[in-house]
Design an enzyme around this catalytic site. Structure first.
Site, PDB file in Angstrom:
ATOM      1  N   GLN A 104       2.685  14.348  -6.211  1.00  0.00           N
ATOM      2  CA  GLN A 104       2.672  15.139  -4.975  1.00  0.00           C
ATOM      3  C   GLN A 104       3.086  16.579  -5.281  1.00  0.00           C
ATOM      4  O   GLN A 104       4.195  16.837  -5.738  1.00  0.00           O
ATOM      5  CB  GLN A 104       3.595  14.552  -3.892  1.00  0.00           C
ATOM      6  CG  GLN A 104       3.289  15.202  -2.542  1.00  0.00           C
ATOM      7  CD  GLN A 104       4.220  14.803  -1.412  1.00  0.00           C
ATOM      8  OE1 GLN A 104       5.430  14.851  -1.581  1.00  0.00           O
ATOM      9  NE2 GLN A 104       3.665  14.446  -0.268  1.00  0.00           N
ATOM     10  N   TYR A 176       6.749  22.401   5.081  1.00  0.00           N
ATOM     11  CA  TYR A 176       6.865  23.192   3.850  1.00  0.00           C
ATOM     12  C   TYR A 176       5.742  24.231   3.778  1.00  0.00           C
ATOM     13  O   TYR A 176       4.964  24.380   4.718  1.00  0.00           O
ATOM     14  CB  TYR A 176       6.939  22.249   2.645  1.00  0.00           C
ATOM     15  CG  TYR A 176       8.155  21.350   2.758  1.00  0.00           C
ATOM     16  CD1 TYR A 176       9.436  21.919   2.767  1.00  0.00           C
ATOM     17  CD2 TYR A 176       8.047  19.976   2.948  1.00  0.00           C
ATOM     18  CE1 TYR A 176      10.563  21.128   2.932  1.00  0.00           C
ATOM     19  CE2 TYR A 176       9.176  19.186   3.107  1.00  0.00           C
ATOM     20  CZ  TYR A 176      10.426  19.760   3.106  1.00  0.00           C
ATOM     21  OH  TYR A 176      11.543  18.996   3.285  1.00  0.00           O
ATOM     22  N   GLY A 320       7.490   3.553   2.708  1.00  0.00           N
ATOM     23  CA  GLY A 320       8.495   4.416   2.101  1.00  0.00           C
ATOM     24  C   GLY A 320       9.818   3.696   2.010  1.00  0.00           C
ATOM     25  O   GLY A 320      10.095   2.961   1.051  1.00  0.00           O
ATOM     26  N   ARG A 321      10.637   3.876   3.053  1.00  0.00           N
ATOM     27  CA  ARG A 321      11.979   3.267   3.047  1.00  0.00           C
ATOM     28  C   ARG A 321      11.917   1.770   2.773  1.00  0.00           C
ATOM     29  O   ARG A 321      12.806   1.205   2.117  1.00  0.00           O
ATOM     30  CB  ARG A 321      12.662   3.539   4.398  1.00  0.00           C
ATOM     31  CG  ARG A 321      13.064   4.993   4.576  1.00  0.00           C
ATOM     32  CD  ARG A 321      13.424   5.299   6.012  1.00  0.00           C
ATOM     33  NE  ARG A 321      12.261   5.162   6.896  1.00  0.00           N
ATOM     34  CZ  ARG A 321      12.243   5.465   8.178  1.00  0.00           C
ATOM     35  NH1 ARG A 321      13.355   5.900   8.749  1.00  0.00           N
ATOM     36  NH2 ARG A 321      11.153   5.333   8.906  1.00  0.00           N
TER      37      ARG A 321
HETATM   38  C1  LIG Z   1      14.299   9.374   0.862  1.00  0.00           C
HETATM   39  C2  LIG Z   1      13.041   9.966   1.431  1.00  0.00           C
HETATM   40  C3  LIG Z   1      12.439  11.037   0.786  1.00  0.00           C
HETATM   41  C4  LIG Z   1      11.212  11.546   1.256  1.00  0.00           C
HETATM   42  N1  LIG Z   1      10.578  12.532   0.537  1.00  0.00           N
HETATM   43  C5  LIG Z   1       9.312  12.886   0.853  1.00  0.00           C
HETATM   44  C6  LIG Z   1       8.554  13.721  -0.015  1.00  0.00           C
HETATM   45  O1  LIG Z   1       8.991  14.146  -1.100  1.00  0.00           O
HETATM   46  N2  LIG Z   1       7.300  14.035   0.383  1.00  0.00           N
HETATM   47  C7  LIG Z   1       6.745  13.588   1.553  1.00  0.00           C
HETATM   48  O2  LIG Z   1       5.597  13.904   1.859  1.00  0.00           O
HETATM   49  N3  LIG Z   1       7.449  12.773   2.382  1.00  0.00           N
HETATM   50  C8  LIG Z   1       8.684  12.397   2.033  1.00  0.00           C
HETATM   51  N4  LIG Z   1       9.358  11.486   2.834  1.00  0.00           N
HETATM   52  C9  LIG Z   1       8.681  10.866   4.003  1.00  0.00           C
HETATM   53  C10 LIG Z   1       8.054   9.497   3.628  1.00  0.00           C
HETATM   54  O3  LIG Z   1       6.952   9.685   2.736  1.00  0.00           O
HETATM   55  C11 LIG Z   1       7.546   8.722   4.856  1.00  0.00           C
HETATM   56  O4  LIG Z   1       6.552   9.468   5.519  1.00  0.00           O
HETATM   57  C12 LIG Z   1       8.660   8.388   5.848  1.00  0.00           C
HETATM   58  O5  LIG Z   1       9.788   7.882   5.179  1.00  0.00           O
HETATM   59  C13 LIG Z   1       8.190   7.367   6.906  1.00  0.00           C
HETATM   60  O6  LIG Z   1       7.724   6.193   6.265  1.00  0.00           O
HETATM   61  P1  LIG Z   1       8.631   4.857   6.160  1.00  0.00           P
HETATM   62  O7  LIG Z   1       9.019   4.499   7.546  1.00  0.00           O
HETATM   63  O8  LIG Z   1       7.722   3.883   5.501  1.00  0.00           O
HETATM   64  O9  LIG Z   1       9.822   5.208   5.323  1.00  0.00           O
HETATM   65  C14 LIG Z   1      10.613  10.995   2.412  1.00  0.00           C
HETATM   66  C15 LIG Z   1      11.255   9.949   3.080  1.00  0.00           C
HETATM   67  C16 LIG Z   1      12.433   9.420   2.601  1.00  0.00           C
HETATM   68  C17 LIG Z   1      13.045   8.243   3.312  1.00  0.00           C
END
Ligand SMILES: Cc1cc2nc3c(=O)[nH]c(=O)nc-3n(C[C@H](O)[C@H](O)[C@H](O)COP(=O)(O)O)c2cc1C
Length: 374
Positions: A104, A176, A320-321
């Protein structure tokens, strides 16, 4: 496997011919764990390896394309050729487990903490301070500097190719730099990069064109190019759902391999710009899904949550999480053990879950971010 979960495990072939073994992807997540010089640490490599077996594709944490784009402490770098061995280490760790590796690529713009960028000087489309983070006014980039950053996205793509990645994801989401150019809040320019909505689109599209150009030049095999965006901004003025439809129409004409919607809640609904009671995901899928594959994401904790999300016709789902909380999420569904999926973080299980210290500290010290942390 319970046959009702078969849709999660159908193979998928991108328009460019690259095939995925299933429909489950690891969402990009920053882990704050790289070395001071921007190289990856063993701890983060192990964290990725632990999560790359079940999913078909892993999108890495964001990586900065120029030093003034570093947005997080412990973010890894892709701004010089010296970083290629480090990038390679991460790509190999992911690919060895059987997943495609997507880098990314990112610039933090006005959201960068001043202490992480050269001379403490943060930059953006215009000099409007962020309402989210440091609140410091950025310096507006000159026309030449804008061109330099576009080229840097291309250079980082070349490094990704050399380091063995299967593709790159352009980080146009979460407030960003790329989003800052599209946003009427942060972009008040009056040159070719700002003014009308069409002009605010110019920078995101120029980054796409540069990444495509470099890929055509250097990639010897098909190489995935995805783009991530956030459908709306809370700020006024800010990106509305109506603006986003223009963005995705333009992106859908670029022959990208996928669009990735950044959402915390897959089922969230538009707040501004559109009279439509459906979810943002359904609206986006209907608008461009026939032209470009869309990845959905957001609080899909159980196998049934993911199954229901596929009802929207979105072909791919990112977790993600969920994968931090349970690295075996996909394997559990695949082997009929979906009832064993953990959906709250076990606060005593850092070692078992293979989570690097800085990420673990961020999780346990941010109430409400992860289920299980009060
Ligand atoms: C610890 C953490 C770091 C994240 N870092 C990024 C990132 O570097 N780039 C990005 O596009 N989204 C980032 N996100 C957003 C996740 O990609 C995702 O969209 C968000 O957590 C919702 O999905 P989930 O409910 O499956 O966690 C981050 C989320 C978390 C929890």
């Amino acid at each position: 496997m319970n046959p009702k979960y078969k849709p999660l495990f159908e193979p998928y072939t991108f328009p460019n011919g690259i095939s995925l073994k299933n429909r489950m992807i690891m969402a990009p997540m920053t882990n704050f764990s790289s070395n001071e010089d921007g190289s990856v640490t063993d701890a983060e490599v192990n964290y990725y390896a632990r999560r790359s077996k079940g999913v078909s594709m892993v999108v890495t944490a964001c990586t900065y394309v120029t030093p003034d784009g570093k947005g997080f402490k412990g973010e890894f770098g892709a701004d010089t050729d010296d970083m290629i061995p480090s990038l390679q280490k991460l790509a190999s760790a992911i690919k060895e487990q059987g997943a495609k590796a997507i880098l990314q690529i990112f610039h933090g713009g006005r959201e960068c903490p001043p202490d992480l960028v050269p001379n403490g000087e943060i930059v953006s489309a215009s000099d409007v301070p962020s309402e989210r983070g440091n609140g410091k006014a950025p310096r507006a980039l000159s026309g030449d500097e804008v061109e330099t950053i576009i080229l840097a996205f291309g250079e980082t793509t070349r490094r990704a190719i050399e380091a063995g990645y299967d593709g790159v994801e352009i980080h146009g989401a979460n407030g960003y730099l790329i989003q800052q150019f599209f946003s009427p809040h942060s972009n008040r320019r009056e040159d070719k990069w700002g003014g009308s909505l069409d002009k605010r689109l110019a920078f995101p599209l120029a980054v796409v064109d540069e990444v495509k150009k470099v890929t055509a030049k250097y990639a010897k095999e098909p190489f995935i190019i995805g783009y991530r965006f956030s459908p709306e901004e809370p700020e006024t003025p800010g990106i509305t759902m109506a603006d986003t439809l223009q963005l995705i129409d333009a992106l859908a004409d670029k022959n990208l391999d996928y669009l990735h919607v950044s959402l915390n809640d897959f089922w969230s609904k538009p707040k501004r710009g559109l009279e439509d009671s459906r979810s943002r995901m359904e609206i986006i899928q209907e608008r461009v899904g026939q032209k470009v594959p869309v990845i959905g994401v957001g609080s899909l904790y159980s196998a049934d949550d993911v199954l229901k999300a596929f009802d929207t016709s979105v072909p791919l789902i990112a977790l993600g999480r969920e994968l931090i909380i349970d690295p075996d999420w996909v394997e559990k569904v695949e082997t009929g053990r979906e009832a064993e999926i953990e959906t709250e973080i076990d606060l005593g299980a850092q070692t078992r879950l293979v989570v690097p210290d800085p990420l673990w500290q961020a999780i346990v010290n941010t109430p409400g971010w992860f289920p299980g942390v009060k």
